[in-house]
Design a protein around this motif. Structure first.
Motif, short mmCIF file in Angstrom:
data_model
loop_
_atom_site.label_atom_id
_atom_site.label_comp_id
_atom_site.label_asym_id
_atom_site.label_seq_id
_atom_site.Cartn_x
_atom_site.Cartn_y
_atom_site.Cartn_z
N ARG A 8 0.77 -1.36 -0.05
CA ARG A 8 -0.14 -0.11 0.08
C ARG A 8 0.85 1.24 0.15
N ASP A 34 -6.28 2.76 1.16
CA ASP A 34 -6.87 1.90 2.35
C ASP A 34 -6.80 3.12 3.63
N PRO A 35 -7.76 3.19 4.33
CA PRO A 35 -7.89 4.29 5.65
C PRO A 35 -6.78 3.91 6.56
N ASP A 36 -6.39 2.54 6.67
CA ASP A 36 -5.29 2.15 7.80
C ASP A 36 -4.16 2.79 7.31
N GLU A 37 -3.84 3.42 6.07
CA GLU A 37 -2.62 3.96 5.83
C GLU A 37 -2.64 5.21 6.58
N MET A 38 -3.26 5.79 7.36
CA MET A 38 -3.50 7.03 8.12
C MET A 38 -2.40 6.88 9.26
N ALA A 39 -2.11 5.87 9.71
CA ALA A 39 -1.38 5.75 11.10
C ALA A 39 0.22 6.08 10.63
N GLU A 40 0.53 5.54 9.07
CA GLU A 40 1.68 5.82 8.56
C GLU A 40 1.80 7.40 8.11
N VAL A 68 -15.56 5.09 5.50
CA VAL A 68 -15.02 5.66 6.50
C VAL A 68 -14.82 7.07 6.61
N THR A 70 -13.26 9.70 9.34
CA THR A 70 -12.92 10.16 10.64
C THR A 70 -12.17 11.25 10.83
#
Length: 137
Positions: A8, A34-40, A68, A70
């Protein structure tokens, strides 16, 4: 990387700096897979802007099974995360994230002023992308 994993890569689409009463606001717009990339993305901002006390963000990712939306105010007064989400909605940026890092200029802006400053910085990043950058093509 094992063959079963997919790589990703979030892409930075625009970056702008604005200033309000000596506070500096660094706004970045990203395209996400992917919205999980936000942590990176937030980790990158914490490293790039070490003097920043706040890294406010919004994610709007409407594709996939679970939409999503947020926001994070990161301890900042007012509702800057909600203002950033409003910028994404206004410009129909549906697989994107905005992050604005603030380096405090020792002049308090108040909740309304802070929210406005974050929104204006995010708006500059979105406008740049849509009119000058990749989004204008």
């Amino acid at each position: 990387m094992p063959a079963h994993q997919t790589m990703r890569v979030m892409r930075e689409l625009a970056a702008v700096k604005t200033e309000v009463k000596r506070s500096r606001f660094y706004a970045h717009l990203y395209a996400l897979d992917d919205p999980d990339e936000m942590a990176e993305v937030l980790d990158l901002h914490r490293k790039a802007y070490r003097k920043a006390a706040h890294h406010c963000s919004a994610v709007r990712f409407l594709s996939g099974n679970t939409p999503v939306e947020t926001t994070k105010n990161d301890g900042e007064v007012g509702h800057p995360g909600k203002a950033l989400l409003g910028v994404l909605e206004k410009h129909a940026l549906d697989r994107h994230a905005l992050v604005v890092s603030r380096i405090f200029g020792r002049i308090k802006l108040g909740p309304g002023g802070v929210t406005r400053a974050f929104r204006d910085a995010a708006e500059c990043a979105a406008e740049y992308y849509l009119h000058e950058g990749e989004g204008s093509r």
